[in-house]
Design a protein around this motif. Sequence first.
Motif, PDB file in Angstrom:
ATOM      1  N   VAL A 175       0.844  -1.181   0.000  1.00  0.00           N
ATOM      2  CA  VAL A 175       0.000   0.000   0.000  1.00  0.00           C
ATOM      3  C   VAL A 175       0.886   1.240   0.000  1.00  0.00           C
ATOM      4  O   VAL A 175       1.842   1.322   0.769  1.00  0.00           O
ATOM      5  CB  VAL A 175      -0.914   0.004   1.234  1.00  0.00           C
ATOM      6  N   THR A 176       0.594   2.191  -0.879  1.00  0.00           N
ATOM      7  CA  THR A 176       1.459   3.361  -0.978  1.00  0.00           C
ATOM      8  C   THR A 176       0.889   4.502  -0.140  1.00  0.00           C
ATOM      9  O   THR A 176      -0.280   4.488   0.249  1.00  0.00           O
ATOM     10  CB  THR A 176       1.565   3.836  -2.431  1.00  0.00           C
ATOM     11  N   SER A 177       1.754   5.493   0.091  1.00  0.00           N
ATOM     12  CA  SER A 177       1.316   6.623   0.908  1.00  0.00           C
ATOM     13  C   SER A 177       0.181   7.381   0.239  1.00  0.00           C
ATOM     14  O   SER A 177      -0.706   7.907   0.914  1.00  0.00           O
ATOM     15  CB  SER A 177       2.503   7.557   1.181  1.00  0.00           C
ATOM     16  N   ILE A 178       0.200   7.432  -1.103  1.00  0.00           N
ATOM     17  CA  ILE A 178      -0.860   8.184  -1.785  1.00  0.00           C
ATOM     18  C   ILE A 178      -2.205   7.496  -1.631  1.00  0.00           C
ATOM     19  O   ILE A 178      -3.221   8.149  -1.383  1.00  0.00           O
ATOM     20  CB  ILE A 178      -0.483   8.401  -3.271  1.00  0.00           C
ATOM     21  N   ASP A 179      -2.195   6.150  -1.717  1.00  0.00           N
ATOM     22  CA  ASP A 179      -3.454   5.423  -1.502  1.00  0.00           C
ATOM     23  C   ASP A 179      -4.045   5.782  -0.150  1.00  0.00           C
ATOM     24  O   ASP A 179      -5.231   6.125  -0.042  1.00  0.00           O
ATOM     25  CB  ASP A 179      -3.208   3.905  -1.534  1.00  0.00           C
ATOM     26  N   VAL A 180      -3.196   5.713   0.882  1.00  0.00           N
ATOM     27  CA  VAL A 180      -3.670   5.987   2.241  1.00  0.00           C
ATOM     28  C   VAL A 180      -4.160   7.423   2.339  1.00  0.00           C
ATOM     29  O   VAL A 180      -5.248   7.698   2.855  1.00  0.00           O
ATOM     30  CB  VAL A 180      -2.546   5.716   3.254  1.00  0.00           C
ATOM     31  N   LEU A 181      -3.334   8.353   1.813  1.00  0.00           N
ATOM     32  CA  LEU A 181      -3.689   9.766   1.874  1.00  0.00           C
ATOM     33  C   LEU A 181      -5.053  10.014   1.234  1.00  0.00           C
ATOM     34  O   LEU A 181      -5.919  10.690   1.805  1.00  0.00           O
ATOM     35  CB  LEU A 181      -2.604  10.577   1.160  1.00  0.00           C
ATOM     36  N   VAL A 182      -5.245   9.458   0.047  1.00  0.00           N
ATOM     37  CA  VAL A 182      -6.495   9.703  -0.687  1.00  0.00           C
ATOM     38  C   VAL A 182      -7.681   9.155   0.092  1.00  0.00           C
ATOM     39  O   VAL A 182      -8.660   9.869   0.348  1.00  0.00           O
ATOM     40  CB  VAL A 182      -6.428   9.057  -2.094  1.00  0.00           C
ATOM     41  N   ILE A 183      -7.567   7.901   0.527  1.00  0.00           N
ATOM     42  CA  ILE A 183      -8.725   7.275   1.181  1.00  0.00           C
ATOM     43  C   ILE A 183      -9.025   7.967   2.504  1.00  0.00           C
ATOM     44  O   ILE A 183     -10.166   8.352   2.780  1.00  0.00           O
ATOM     45  CB  ILE A 183      -8.471   5.770   1.393  1.00  0.00           C
ATOM     46  N   VAL A 184      -7.954   8.175   3.322  1.00  0.00           N
ATOM     47  CA  VAL A 184      -8.180   8.747   4.647  1.00  0.00           C
ATOM     48  C   VAL A 184      -8.722  10.162   4.543  1.00  0.00           C
ATOM     49  O   VAL A 184      -9.724  10.519   5.176  1.00  0.00           O
ATOM     50  CB  VAL A 184      -6.884   8.707   5.479  1.00  0.00           C
ATOM     51  N   SER A 185      -8.087  10.991   3.689  1.00  0.00           N
ATOM     52  CA  SER A 185      -8.542  12.381   3.675  1.00  0.00           C
ATOM     53  C   SER A 185      -9.947  12.483   3.103  1.00  0.00           C
ATOM     54  O   SER A 185     -10.742  13.313   3.560  1.00  0.00           O
ATOM     55  CB  SER A 185      -7.569  13.285   2.920  1.00  0.00           C
ATOM     56  N   ALA A 186     -10.288  11.631   2.132  1.00  0.00           N
ATOM     57  CA  ALA A 186     -11.656  11.673   1.609  1.00  0.00           C
ATOM     58  C   ALA A 186     -12.647  11.344   2.714  1.00  0.00           C
ATOM     59  O   ALA A 186     -13.664  12.034   2.878  1.00  0.00           O
ATOM     60  CB  ALA A 186     -11.808  10.699   0.451  1.00  0.00           C
ATOM     61  N   ILE A 187     -12.340  10.314   3.486  1.00  0.00           N
ATOM     62  CA  ILE A 187     -13.298   9.918   4.530  1.00  0.00           C
ATOM     63  C   ILE A 187     -13.398  10.995   5.602  1.00  0.00           C
ATOM     64  O   ILE A 187     -14.503  11.335   6.059  1.00  0.00           O
ATOM     65  CB  ILE A 187     -12.905   8.543   5.113  1.00  0.00           C
ATOM     66  N   VAL A 188     -12.245  11.602   5.951  1.00  0.00           N
ATOM     67  CA  VAL A 188     -12.277  12.675   6.950  1.00  0.00           C
ATOM     68  C   VAL A 188     -13.155  13.828   6.469  1.00  0.00           C
ATOM     69  O   VAL A 188     -14.025  14.327   7.187  1.00  0.00           O
ATOM     70  CB  VAL A 188     -10.845  13.165   7.255  1.00  0.00           C
ATOM     71  N   MET A 189     -12.957  14.230   5.202  1.00  0.00           N
ATOM     72  CA  MET A 189     -13.761  15.314   4.621  1.00  0.00           C
ATOM     73  C   MET A 189     -15.241  15.008   4.719  1.00  0.00           C
ATOM     74  O   MET A 189     -16.063  15.871   5.044  1.00  0.00           O
ATOM     75  CB  MET A 189     -13.444  15.456   3.137  1.00  0.00           C
ATOM     76  N   MET A 190     -15.574  13.762   4.358  1.00  0.00           N
ATOM     77  CA  MET A 190     -16.983  13.376   4.354  1.00  0.00           C
ATOM     78  C   MET A 190     -17.569  13.463   5.756  1.00  0.00           C
ATOM     79  O   MET A 190     -18.691  13.933   5.929  1.00  0.00           O
ATOM     80  CB  MET A 190     -17.131  11.934   3.871  1.00  0.00           C
ATOM     81  N   VAL A 191     -16.793  12.998   6.746  1.00  0.00           N
ATOM     82  CA  VAL A 191     -17.300  13.014   8.114  1.00  0.00           C
ATOM     83  C   VAL A 191     -17.517  14.451   8.559  1.00  0.00           C
ATOM     84  O   VAL A 191     -18.561  14.796   9.124  1.00  0.00           O
ATOM     85  CB  VAL A 191     -16.324  12.271   9.056  1.00  0.00           C
ATOM     86  N   VAL A 192     -16.526  15.318   8.249  1.00  0.00           N
ATOM     87  CA  VAL A 192     -16.658  16.723   8.639  1.00  0.00           C
ATOM     88  C   VAL A 192     -17.907  17.327   7.993  1.00  0.00           C
ATOM     89  O   VAL A 192     -18.727  17.979   8.651  1.00  0.00           O
ATOM     90  CB  VAL A 192     -15.396  17.515   8.228  1.00  0.00           C
ATOM     91  N   LEU A 193     -18.065  17.081   6.698  1.00  0.00           N
ATOM     92  CA  LEU A 193     -19.223  17.641   5.996  1.00  0.00           C
ATOM     93  C   LEU A 193     -20.529  17.118   6.594  1.00  0.00           C
ATOM     94  O   LEU A 193     -21.472  17.878   6.841  1.00  0.00           O
ATOM     95  CB  LEU A 193     -19.156  17.287   4.516  1.00  0.00           C
TER      96      LEU A 193
END
Lengths: 331, 383
Positions: A175-193
Amino acid sequence: MNFDFLFNNFAELTVTGLAFGAIYALIALGYTMVYGVLQLINFAHSEVFMYGTFAALWTTMLLVGDSSVSTMKGIGVLLLALVAAMAMSATIALVLERVAYRRLVKNNSPRLIALISAIGASFVLAELMGLRDRIAGWFGLEDDLQRYVAGARINRSMPNVLDNKQLFPIGDYQVTSIDVLVIVSAIVMMVVLDQFVRRSRLGRGIRATAQDPETAALMGVNSTRAVQMTFLLGGLMAGAAAFLYMLKIETTKFDVGFTLGVKAFTAAVLGGIGNLRGALVGGLILGVAENWGSALFGSEWRDVVAFVILVVILLFRPTGILGESLGKARA
Amino acid sequence: MSKTPAVKKLTGSLGERVASLPKPVKIGLWVAFAVLAYALPLLEPPFISPPGTDFGGVLFTVTIYCLVALGLNIVVGYAGLLDLGYVGFYAVGAYTAAILTTFHANWPLLLALPMAVLASTISGVLLGWPTLRVRGDYLAIVTLGFGEIIRLVAVNTEWLGASKGINDIARPPGKALFEIPHLNWESGVPLLDFNDTTKFIEFGVLDQIPYYWMGLTVVILVLFADRLIKDSRVGRAWEATREDEDAAELMGVPTFRFKLLAFATGAFIGGLAGALYASRQSFINPLSFLLLFSIMFLAAVVIGGQGNRWGVLVGAVVVAYLPERFREFTDFRVLVFGAALMALAIFRPEGLLPPRRTVRAKQSEAEIEALEEGAEGEETSRV
C-alpha cells in the motif's frame, strides 16, 4: 473471465478501487447535495471539479517549478495546492449558481430547462479551459503564461512533489502513501461535511430548505443563502477531490470532468441521491466493483461494469442503497 | 423574458389568421411550404447556405436531428420521461442496418431498414420493461447508462468492428431519371447553373441532396403519424400520465403500459434515424454515438419547446444547423453553442415554441392573477 487474475491481485484491486471510489464519493457529494435541495441534476459540477484539478496543477507548477523539493517543503506545497483547488472549485460553483441557476430557480422554471442551462454552462466552462491559450493570446499574455496555458487541449501532468512511499503490505500489494492519503482524507472530509450539515445552523438551514422550501422560508431560513451554501460545500468537496485526483492520476485535461462526472453522478444515484452517506457508500462500491469487474472481464469493460451495476441495483432498490433524502437526515 | 405586447399581438393574430383560413387554402400553404423545403438545397440561397460546406449534407444532418427530436419528444415531451441515453436507440438502428448490409449478411438496405427499426424498438421495450418502474430522475441515469453500455459494447466487440467501425454500408437504391440544375447566386441575381446539377434520384457519394430529400420525406411521414398519435387516446393517456401519474392510474389509464409504448415509439423513430444516418454515412464507428449526442438531442427537444412538434423541429434546426452555419468560429463553436444554450434556457424557459396548452395555461394564470390584484386594488381604494 479471468478469475486467476482477480484472485492474485485482489488486494491491489481493492485498495486502488477504494482510492478511486473515495474520489468519486467526494465529487458525488456535489451532485447529491444540489439534488437534495433543488431536485436538479447539476450537470456542470464536473467542470467545477476540472477547474480544481487545474488550480492544484498550477499551484504546484508555480511553487515547485522543475527543481525537486525537500519533504517538508513538499508537504507545504501540497497543502497550498489543496487550498487553491478548493478555493477555485468553490468560486466556480458559486458563479455557476449565480449565472446558470438562480434566475431559473426563482422563476420556478421546469427542471429540465435548468438541466439544459447546466449543460450549456458545462460546455462554456470546459471550452474556456480548453481555449485558454487563445484567450491568453487576446490579452497578449501567452508568452508570460507559456507554462500554464500551453497544450490547452492535451493532457498536462503534475510535477512530482512527494515520493510515493510504499507503506505496508496487504497480501501481495504494497500500500502506498498516496493510496492511504487519498482514502483517509476523503473519509475525513466526508465526516466533517456530514457533521456540519447535521449539527450547524447553516446545515440545518440547508436541510430545512431541502425538506420544504416554503416552510423553511417562513421559519426564517434565507433560501437563497441555503442554496448558495449547498453549492459552496459541493464546490469545496469537488476541489478536494480534484487535489486528490491530481495526486493519484497526475494528469488532467480540459475535458477530464465529463467521464468522472458521469461516474460520480452514478455513485450518487447508487448510494441514494440526496443522501450524503449514500454518496460515500455509492462511491466506494462503484470504485471497487469497477476494479474487480475490469480484472474479471478486461479493462476495456470497466465502464460497462459500472453501468450494469447501477442498472441492476436500481432495479432491486429503486431509490439507491441507502435511499434517504438530504432533508430526512436525522438532526 | 416575456415578449412585448405588440409582438405577442402580431404573432398571435398571425397564428389565428392562418388557423381561420379555409381548409383548402391551409393545405395549399402547407404544400407550398413543403415544396420550398424540398427545393432549399437547389436554391442555395445566400447567407442561409453555409459557406465552405456542402449544403445538402448539412440539411441532411438537420433532417436526422428533426427525426430524432420528434422521437425523443414523444418520450420527453408527451410522456414526460427523461431519457439521457436516446443515442443508444439511434446506435442500435445504425448498427443493425450496418451489420445486415455489409459482410455479415449483405442484405439490400430496404430489407435491412425494417429490421433495424424492429431491433431498436425491441431494445426500447427491453430497456423500458424493467426500468420504467423506476421513478423520474433515476430513469435519466439508467437510460444514460444504457446509452453508454451500447457504445462501449460496440467499442469492445470485434464482430461489430470494434473502434474501427463498419465500412461500406449499403446506400438506398435509386435510379437517375433526370437532372435538376441548381441556382447560382454569384452574380448577385439567381441564375440556373447547368454545370451544377443533382440527379433525380441517385444516392451517390458526392451529392448529398437526394439523402436530404429522403430524410425530409421521412420527417413529413413521421409528422403525420405524430399528429395522429397525439390526438388519439394514446396521446391523451401520455399527457395524463405526465401530468399526474397516480391520478391517471386511478382514472383507469394503465400508465406503465403507456409509458412503455412511449418508450418503444421513441426507440422506433430513433432507430429509423440511426439507420438512415448509417446509410448516408456509409461507415459508422462508436464515435458517432457519444453521450454528447444524447445531450444534443435532448437540448433540441427542450430548447424548441417540449411537447410541441413544431417547437422541437425548430429546436433541432437550431442545434444541428447553427454550429454548421457558423463554422468560421471553428474552435469557438462549442463555447458559443454552450452560451447560447444557457441564454435560451434562462430567457425562454418554455422553449422557443412552447405547446399551445402551456401558453393557454400561462395566459389564464395571468388573468386570474390580474383579477386578484384588481380585487385587492378595489378594496384598498374603498378603504
